[in-house]
Design a protein around this motif. Structure first.
Motif, PDB file in Angstrom:
ATOM      1  N   ILE A  78       0.838  -1.212   0.000  1.00 13.88           N
ATOM      2  CA  ILE A  78       0.000   0.000   0.000  1.00 13.88           C
ATOM      3  C   ILE A  78       0.870   1.259   0.000  1.00 13.88           C
ATOM      4  CG2 ILE A  78      -1.789   1.273   1.249  1.00 13.88           C
ATOM      5  CD1 ILE A  78      -2.763  -1.447   2.331  1.00 13.88           C
ATOM      6  N   ARG A  86      -4.230   5.330  -3.971  1.00 13.56           N
ATOM      7  CA  ARG A  86      -4.608   5.356  -2.554  1.00 13.56           C
ATOM      8  C   ARG A  86      -5.959   6.039  -2.361  1.00 13.56           C
ATOM      9  NH1 ARG A  86       0.428   6.776   1.451  1.00 13.56           N
ATOM     10  NH2 ARG A  86       2.124   5.852   0.239  1.00 13.56           N
ATOM     11  N   ALA A 106      -3.508  -0.073   6.010  1.00  5.99           N
ATOM     12  CA  ALA A 106      -4.278   0.997   5.386  1.00  5.99           C
ATOM     13  C   ALA A 106      -4.570   2.114   6.386  1.00  5.99           C
ATOM     14  CB  ALA A 106      -5.586   0.438   4.822  1.00  5.99           C
ATOM     15  N   SER A 113     -10.135   1.172   3.670  1.00  3.88           N
ATOM     16  CA  SER A 113     -10.014  -0.257   3.362  1.00  3.88           C
ATOM     17  C   SER A 113     -11.337  -0.975   3.559  1.00  3.88           C
ATOM     18  CB  SER A 113      -8.944  -0.913   4.238  1.00  3.88           C
ATOM     19  OG  SER A 113      -9.304  -0.890   5.602  1.00  3.88           O
TER      20      SER A 113
END
Length: 418
Positions: A78, A86, A106, A113
């Motif tokens: 991530i 993102r 996250a 998320s």
């Protein structure tokens, strides 16, 4: 490591394609994880050292944040995403460990998320995933159904799907476990690690083999979910028709393409272990190492117990996770105690008269066996008019004690029939 296929005499083998992950990628992942993932402890085990005949140490990823190694790969994946991705959020599918890793990663990175979990996922894992900041959606009875739902959600919403093992960034993140092992145990000769899709084993192999090619890497799979042996034999990932194992953390029916290429090239051997071995290993970790691990996390210890004299030491066994549901732990410990000869089930016949059962229980007391359950049957066509059948479940002290108890009952005149 699987040997490359040979060509005609006098010809050179085709060059291997470069691997998707390098040791530099793993080093960069370690920098990314600084202050995020713990450098987990390496604990010596005198008991396993005595069994194996070489020093054995346990790499305690069960003590990692979220209870498993999964945070490492999820965070690196991530963190590497551009701002535009993102902003769309991330989505994952998992029965537990990957779910928690993605949720925390996250949250730490300020990314929205969503995690799909099977309807029957253990409640503690669902609650932990929510607590780490993810929106949890329960869908499907098995992980494959959950995975399809997560991928459909990604297509519909634009959220980025975070694969649990089949991505170079994920593999690089998991490989930081290997760098830590080399730092903590420079003299290591063998690393034993559980294998599901292969992300952890592949990452460790990249980190270790490019720095210490003399170190042997041994992967371990559950017999009922062993996709790597046929895949390695075929030279490409092969999907199993069905998988069945208590070790849900390595219950994967097909190797990932990215980790498979690495494991095929760098891992020395992949072994399989039985369900009995997994439960016995979990019991040993709890009793001797004082470590709570899940069955998948105990798989390297199961391999050590199955063939103790075949590992060159010092050996490092990676305890990959400790997120075990209490109900599963209870069942697995019972299974492990039975496999270790700590339970004995018997059926025997005796004369149906007053005091007969009391006399039997006295014999068991004299043999130092603890009675857990008794079932007393008087009406059955197999029995004589004056006979009764008794089924017993006993707590014992090991295989020899089981034999001693059964022998004592036979010596006292009881007919043991099973």
């Amino acid at each position: 490591m699987v040997d490359s296929p040979g060509g005609d005499p006098g010809t050179s083998p085709a060059p291997l394609a470069p691997l998707a992950v390098s040791v530099d990628d793993v080093r960069n992942a370690q920098k990314t994880l600084s202050g995020v993932a713990r450098s987990t402890a390496l604990e010596g085990s005198r008991h396993l050292t005595a069994l194996v005949g070489s020093p054995v140490q346990l790499k305690c990823e069960n003590l990692q944040r979220t209870g498993s190694f999964k945070l490492r790969g999820a965070y690196v994946r991530i963190a590497a995403m551009p701002a535009e991705e993102r902003a769309r959020g991330v989505v994952a599918a998992s029965a537990g460990n990957h779910a928690q890793g993605v949720a925390l990663a996250a949250s730490l990175l300020g990314v929205r998320s969503t995690v799909f979990m099977p309807v029957g996922a253990p409640l503690p894992k669902v609650a932990a995933t929510r607590d780490y900041g993810a929106q949890v959606r329960l869908h499907g009875q098995v992980v494959d159904e959950t995975l399809r739902a997560a991928q459909e959600y990604a297509r519909e919403t634009g959220a980025v799907f975070i694969h649990p093992f089949d991505h170079p960034d994920v593999v690089a993140g998991q490989g930081t476990v290997g760098l830590e092992i080399l730092e903590q145990c420079p003299e290591v000769r063998t690393i034993v690690v559980g294998v599901g899709g292969g992300g952890l084993a592949a990452g460790i192999a990249v980190a270790v083999k490019q720095l210490r090619p003399d170190v042997r890497i041994v992967g371990v799979q559950a017999e009922g979910a062993a996709a790597y042996p046929p895949s390695l034999a075929a030279g490409a990932p092969v999907a199993l028709d069905a998988v069945s194992t208590m070790a849900d953390g390595i219950k994967v029916g097909r190797p990932g393409d990215v980790p498979f290429a690495i494991i095929n090239d760098l891992v020395d051997e992949v072994r399989t272990v039985s369900e009995d071995a997994l439960s016995s290993a979990l019991l040993l970790c709890l009793e001797r190492a004082k470590m709570v691990v899940e069955p998948a996390g105990a798989s390297p210890v199961a391999a050590l117990l199955t063939a103790p004299g075949t590992f060159e030491g010092p050996v490092v066994a990676v305890l990959s996770g400790g997120n075990v549901d209490p109900l599963v732990l209870q069942r697995t410990l019972r299974h492990g105690m039975a496999a270790a000869g700590r339970y004995l089930s018997l059926r025997l016949r005796l004369t149906d008269r007053p005091g007969a059962l009391a006399a039997l229980l006295h014999e068991l007391s004299e043999a130092d066996a603890n009675v857990l359950d008794v079932s007393h049957v008087r009406t059955d066509s197999r029995l004589g008019v004056d006979e009764a059948e008794v089924e017993l479940r006993l707590e014992t002290k090991g295989p020899q004690h089981c034999a001693d108890v059964a022998g004592a009952l036979r010596s006292a005149g009881y007919k043991v029939i099973g």
